[in-house]
Design a protein around this motif. Structure first.
Motif, PDB file in Angstrom:
ATOM      1  N   VAL A 170       0.845  -1.198   0.000  1.00  0.00           N
ATOM      2  CA  VAL A 170       0.000   0.000   0.000  1.00  0.00           C
ATOM      3  C   VAL A 170       0.882   1.250   0.000  1.00  0.00           C
ATOM      4  CG1 VAL A 170      -1.767   1.289   1.248  1.00  0.00           C
ATOM      5  CG2 VAL A 170      -1.832  -1.218   1.229  1.00  0.00           C
ATOM      6  N   LEU A 171       0.656   2.114  -1.003  1.00  0.00           N
ATOM      7  CA  LEU A 171       1.395   3.372  -1.086  1.00  0.00           C
ATOM      8  C   LEU A 171       0.669   4.508  -0.388  1.00  0.00           C
ATOM      9  CD1 LEU A 171       2.547   3.427  -4.832  1.00  0.00           C
ATOM     10  CD2 LEU A 171       3.900   2.772  -2.829  1.00  0.00           C
ATOM     11  N   ALA A 172      -0.671   4.513  -0.514  1.00  0.00           N
ATOM     12  CA  ALA A 172      -1.437   5.634   0.026  1.00  0.00           C
ATOM     13  C   ALA A 172      -2.910   5.258   0.129  1.00  0.00           C
ATOM     14  CB  ALA A 172      -1.275   6.870  -0.863  1.00  0.00           C
ATOM     15  N   ILE A 173      -3.628   5.987   0.963  1.00  0.00           N
ATOM     16  CA  ILE A 173      -5.081   5.946   1.038  1.00  0.00           C
ATOM     17  C   ILE A 173      -5.549   7.375   0.747  1.00  0.00           C
ATOM     18  CG2 ILE A 173      -7.108   5.410   2.432  1.00  0.00           C
ATOM     19  CD1 ILE A 173      -5.323   3.003   2.076  1.00  0.00           C
ATOM     20  N   ASN A 174      -6.372   7.556  -0.300  1.00  0.00           N
ATOM     21  CA  ASN A 174      -6.759   8.928  -0.623  1.00  0.00           C
ATOM     22  C   ASN A 174      -7.894   9.410   0.274  1.00  0.00           C
ATOM     23  OD1 ASN A 174      -9.178   7.953  -1.710  1.00  0.00           O
ATOM     24  ND2 ASN A 174      -8.584   8.272  -3.838  1.00  0.00           N
ATOM     25  N   GLU A 175      -8.312  10.653   0.044  1.00  0.00           N
ATOM     26  CA  GLU A 175      -9.292  11.282   0.940  1.00  0.00           C
ATOM     27  C   GLU A 175     -10.655  10.596   0.907  1.00  0.00           C
ATOM     28  OE1 GLU A 175      -9.454  13.239  -3.057  1.00  0.00           O
ATOM     29  OE2 GLU A 175      -7.873  12.654  -1.654  1.00  0.00           O
ATOM     30  N   ARG A 176     -10.914   9.802  -0.127  1.00  0.00           N
ATOM     31  CA  ARG A 176     -12.190   9.087  -0.223  1.00  0.00           C
ATOM     32  C   ARG A 176     -12.072   7.621   0.192  1.00  0.00           C
ATOM     33  NH1 ARG A 176     -14.892  11.324  -5.899  1.00  0.00           N
ATOM     34  NH2 ARG A 176     -14.862  13.557  -5.356  1.00  0.00           N
TER      35      ARG A 176
ATOM     36  N   GLY B 297      -9.875   5.488  -1.134  1.00  0.00           N
ATOM     37  CA  GLY B 297      -9.332   4.677  -2.219  1.00  0.00           C
ATOM     38  C   GLY B 297      -7.926   4.205  -1.897  1.00  0.00           C
ATOM     39  N   ILE B 298      -7.615   2.974  -2.288  1.00  0.00           N
ATOM     40  CA  ILE B 298      -6.332   2.361  -1.945  1.00  0.00           C
ATOM     41  C   ILE B 298      -5.419   2.374  -3.163  1.00  0.00           C
ATOM     42  CG2 ILE B 298      -5.204   0.273  -1.083  1.00  0.00           C
ATOM     43  CD1 ILE B 298      -7.997  -0.532   0.072  1.00  0.00           C
ATOM     44  N   LEU B 299      -4.212   2.920  -3.000  1.00  0.00           N
ATOM     45  CA  LEU B 299      -3.207   2.943  -4.055  1.00  0.00           C
ATOM     46  C   LEU B 299      -2.066   2.018  -3.661  1.00  0.00           C
ATOM     47  CD1 LEU B 299      -4.503   6.020  -3.760  1.00  0.00           C
ATOM     48  CD2 LEU B 299      -2.996   6.415  -5.708  1.00  0.00           C
ATOM     49  N   THR B 300      -1.638   1.164  -4.583  1.00  0.00           N
ATOM     50  CA  THR B 300      -0.576   0.195  -4.316  1.00  0.00           C
ATOM     51  C   THR B 300       0.560   0.365  -5.308  1.00  0.00           C
ATOM     52  OG1 THR B 300      -1.740  -1.432  -5.690  1.00  0.00           O
ATOM     53  CG2 THR B 300      -2.180  -1.486  -3.324  1.00  0.00           C
ATOM     54  N   ASP B 301       1.684  -0.257  -5.000  1.00  0.00           N
ATOM     55  CA  ASP B 301       2.859  -0.080  -5.863  1.00  0.00           C
ATOM     56  C   ASP B 301       2.707  -0.805  -7.196  1.00  0.00           C
ATOM     57  OD1 ASP B 301       3.044  -2.602  -4.674  1.00  0.00           O
ATOM     58  OD2 ASP B 301       5.233  -2.568  -4.601  1.00  0.00           O
ATOM     59  N   GLN B 302       1.879  -1.844  -7.235  1.00  0.00           N
ATOM     60  CA  GLN B 302       1.596  -2.528  -8.489  1.00  0.00           C
ATOM     61  C   GLN B 302       0.201  -3.134  -8.406  1.00  0.00           C
ATOM     62  OE1 GLN B 302       4.525  -5.578  -9.120  1.00  0.00           O
ATOM     63  NE2 GLN B 302       3.949  -6.770  -7.330  1.00  0.00           N
TER      64      GLN B 302
ATOM     65  N   ILE C  42      -0.763   2.249   5.410  1.00  0.00           N
ATOM     66  CA  ILE C  42       0.258   2.569   4.414  1.00  0.00           C
ATOM     67  C   ILE C  42       1.502   1.735   4.716  1.00  0.00           C
ATOM     68  CG2 ILE C  42       1.772   4.379   3.536  1.00  0.00           C
ATOM     69  CD1 ILE C  42      -0.499   6.358   4.135  1.00  0.00           C
ATOM     70  N   GLY C  43       2.027   1.101   3.692  1.00  0.00           N
ATOM     71  CA  GLY C  43       3.170   0.211   3.850  1.00  0.00           C
ATOM     72  C   GLY C  43       2.787  -1.239   4.066  1.00  0.00           C
ATOM     73  N   GLU C  44       1.490  -1.505   4.277  1.00  0.00           N
ATOM     74  CA  GLU C  44       1.045  -2.882   4.503  1.00  0.00           C
ATOM     75  C   GLU C  44       1.146  -3.692   3.211  1.00  0.00           C
ATOM     76  OE1 GLU C  44      -2.985  -5.259   6.065  1.00  0.00           O
ATOM     77  OE2 GLU C  44      -2.730  -3.119   6.493  1.00  0.00           O
ATOM     78  N   LYS C  45       1.521  -4.949   3.356  1.00  0.00           N
ATOM     79  CA  LYS C  45       1.602  -5.848   2.211  1.00  0.00           C
ATOM     80  C   LYS C  45       0.305  -6.651   2.100  1.00  0.00           C
ATOM     81  CE  LYS C  45       6.628  -6.180   2.268  1.00  0.00           C
ATOM     82  NZ  LYS C  45       6.735  -5.220   1.147  1.00  0.00           N
ATOM     83  N   LEU C  46      -0.228  -6.705   0.887  1.00  0.00           N
ATOM     84  CA  LEU C  46      -1.505  -7.355   0.621  1.00  0.00           C
ATOM     85  C   LEU C  46      -1.377  -8.290  -0.569  1.00  0.00           C
ATOM     86  CD1 LEU C  46      -3.724  -4.122   0.654  1.00  0.00           C
ATOM     87  CD2 LEU C  46      -3.521  -5.740   2.541  1.00  0.00           C
ATOM     88  N   THR C  47      -2.293  -9.239  -0.674  1.00  0.00           N
ATOM     89  CA  THR C  47      -2.447 -10.023  -1.897  1.00  0.00           C
ATOM     90  C   THR C  47      -3.664  -9.487  -2.638  1.00  0.00           C
ATOM     91  OG1 THR C  47      -1.460 -12.005  -0.938  1.00  0.00           O
ATOM     92  CG2 THR C  47      -2.866 -12.308  -2.861  1.00  0.00           C
ATOM     93  N   LEU C  48      -3.459  -9.045  -3.871  1.00  0.00           N
ATOM     94  CA  LEU C  48      -4.535  -8.488  -4.686  1.00  0.00           C
ATOM     95  C   LEU C  48      -5.105  -9.606  -5.546  1.00  0.00           C
ATOM     96  CD1 LEU C  48      -2.923  -6.051  -3.696  1.00  0.00           C
ATOM     97  CD2 LEU C  48      -3.193  -5.011  -5.960  1.00  0.00           C
ATOM     98  N   ARG C  49      -6.383  -9.915  -5.369  1.00  0.00           N
ATOM     99  CA  ARG C  49      -7.001 -11.057  -6.056  1.00  0.00           C
ATOM    100  C   ARG C  49      -8.227 -10.591  -6.851  1.00  0.00           C
ATOM    101  NH1 ARG C  49      -8.078 -15.427  -1.891  1.00  0.00           N
ATOM    102  NH2 ARG C  49      -5.797 -15.626  -2.080  1.00  0.00           N
ATOM    103  N   LEU C  50      -8.192 -10.804  -8.149  1.00  0.00           N
ATOM    104  CA  LEU C  50      -9.303 -10.406  -9.020  1.00  0.00           C
ATOM    105  C   LEU C  50     -10.518 -11.307  -8.853  1.00  0.00           C
ATOM    106  CD1 LEU C  50      -7.521  -9.896 -12.469  1.00  0.00           C
ATOM    107  CD2 LEU C  50      -8.424  -8.091 -11.008  1.00  0.00           C
ATOM    108  N   ASP C  51     -11.707 -10.766  -9.145  1.00  0.00           N
ATOM    109  CA  ASP C  51     -12.879 -11.587  -9.448  1.00  0.00           C
ATOM    110  C   ASP C  51     -12.654 -12.071 -10.875  1.00  0.00           C
ATOM    111  OD1 ASP C  51     -15.296 -12.629 -10.311  1.00  0.00           O
ATOM    112  OD2 ASP C  51     -16.521 -11.059  -9.399  1.00  0.00           O
ATOM    113  N   TRP C  52     -11.993 -13.226 -10.995  1.00  0.00           N
ATOM    114  CA  TRP C  52     -11.511 -13.672 -12.287  1.00  0.00           C
ATOM    115  C   TRP C  52     -12.642 -14.031 -13.253  1.00  0.00           C
ATOM    116  CZ3 TRP C  52      -7.908 -13.088 -15.553  1.00  0.00           C
ATOM    117  CH2 TRP C  52      -7.779 -13.963 -16.644  1.00  0.00           C
ATOM    118  N   ASP C  53     -13.701 -14.639 -12.768  1.00  0.00           N
ATOM    119  CA  ASP C  53     -14.803 -14.999 -13.670  1.00  0.00           C
ATOM    120  C   ASP C  53     -15.345 -13.760 -14.364  1.00  0.00           C
ATOM    121  OD1 ASP C  53     -14.558 -17.652 -13.018  1.00  0.00           O
ATOM    122  OD2 ASP C  53     -16.235 -17.680 -11.607  1.00  0.00           O
ATOM    123  N   ARG C  54     -15.521 -12.683 -13.606  1.00  0.00           N
ATOM    124  CA  ARG C  54     -16.016 -11.437 -14.202  1.00  0.00           C
ATOM    125  C   ARG C  54     -14.997 -10.862 -15.173  1.00  0.00           C
ATOM    126  NH1 ARG C  54     -15.454  -5.960 -12.904  1.00  0.00           N
ATOM    127  NH2 ARG C  54     -17.255  -4.640 -13.473  1.00  0.00           N
ATOM    128  N   ARG C  55     -13.743 -10.793 -14.759  1.00  0.00           N
ATOM    129  CA  ARG C  55     -12.703 -10.230 -15.626  1.00  0.00           C
ATOM    130  C   ARG C  55     -12.602 -11.003 -16.934  1.00  0.00           C
ATOM    131  NH1 ARG C  55      -7.188  -9.125 -16.413  1.00  0.00           N
ATOM    132  NH2 ARG C  55      -7.178  -7.319 -15.029  1.00  0.00           N
TER     133      ARG C  55
END
Length: 248
Positions: A22-28, A30-35, A87-100
């Protein structure tokens, strides 16, 4: 402050999950990550949904993905009442693959329609079950049966689909690559992403930042559900999954 995210789906649309920080959390919220592998709403294709998995196994539901100050800033919008990460937390980003994957197949189908109907595109919207492409086409002179048949010929040929990058100058020298009548691909970064169909792009090549399948055969059965008149010189083609219903 603007953040740039490494956008991994541009080179591999089949990545379903990755680890990110996690790079940042915006004012609303929203979560921004490095990739990310999450596609942000753009070009008629809706943004991805899915979950972020935390180290303790709990999840953060992602209801939408949008761009921020630039196309390189990807904002993951949590569903309501979700606990936000640090901010700085490591997460696993997992898509809703069927929809994608449905969206990948459908977006590719829209490209095939633009091959069969080589007219200026005035609008488009991709969805999981019913998408549309609008053409500047004064006199249709086409039927949903004939267009469906030609699209399925491209599907059954199982052409390869790939991406390549060209410079802004190369695009300027080849204006015929742009099929949209009203929307120009973003320039200024020095390079443009082309989505190509067929060996050596023999079937099609056009600027596009969306996600697509690797071969036309993966699109599966599709048909034109209807052709609608939307003004004097505008025809709306609706694409649906499955074979063309008989007697309709």
């Amino acid at each position: 402050m603007a953040y740039d995210t490494a956008i991994l789906f541009r080179d591999d649309s089949y990545l379903k999950e990755i680890d990110a920080t996690v790079l940042a959390i915006n004012e609303r919220g929203g979560i921004l990550t490095d990739q990310t592998v999450f596609y942000a709403t753009s070009g008629g294709q809706p943004g991805d949904t899915g979950v972020f998995v935390r180290s303790d196994g709990s999840t953060i539901g992602i209801a939408a993905t949008v761009t921020g100050e630039s196309k390189e800033e990807i904002i993951h919008v949590p569903a309501s009442d979700q606990t936000l990460p640090a901010i700085g937390e490591k997460l696993t980003l997992r898509l809703d693959w069927d929809r994608r994957y449905k969206l990948m197949r459908m977006h590719t189908a829209c490209h095939l329609l633009s091959v069969v109907c080589p007219f200026p595109i005035t609008g488009a919207a991709v969805s999981e079950d019913d998408s549309r492409v609008d053409f500047d086409l004064p006199d249709a002179g086409v039927t949903k049966e004939s267009v469906t048949q030609k699209m399925m010929e491209l599907v059954n040929a199982n052409h390869p689909i790939f991406t390549r990058w060209i410079t802004d100058d190369e695009l300027a020298a080849n204006p015929g690559l742009i099929k949209s009548k009203n929307v120009r691909p973003p320039t200024g970064t020095g390079r443009i992403r082309l989505v190509c169909i067929g060996e050596n792009a023999s079937v099609d090549s056009q600027p596009c930042g969306g996600t697509h399948v690797a071969t036309t055969g993966e699109v599966g059965a599709i048909h034109i559900g209807k052709i609608e008149k939307k003004g004097k010189e505008n025809r709306r083609f609706r694409i649906r999954f499955g074979p063309l219903p008989e007697g309709v």
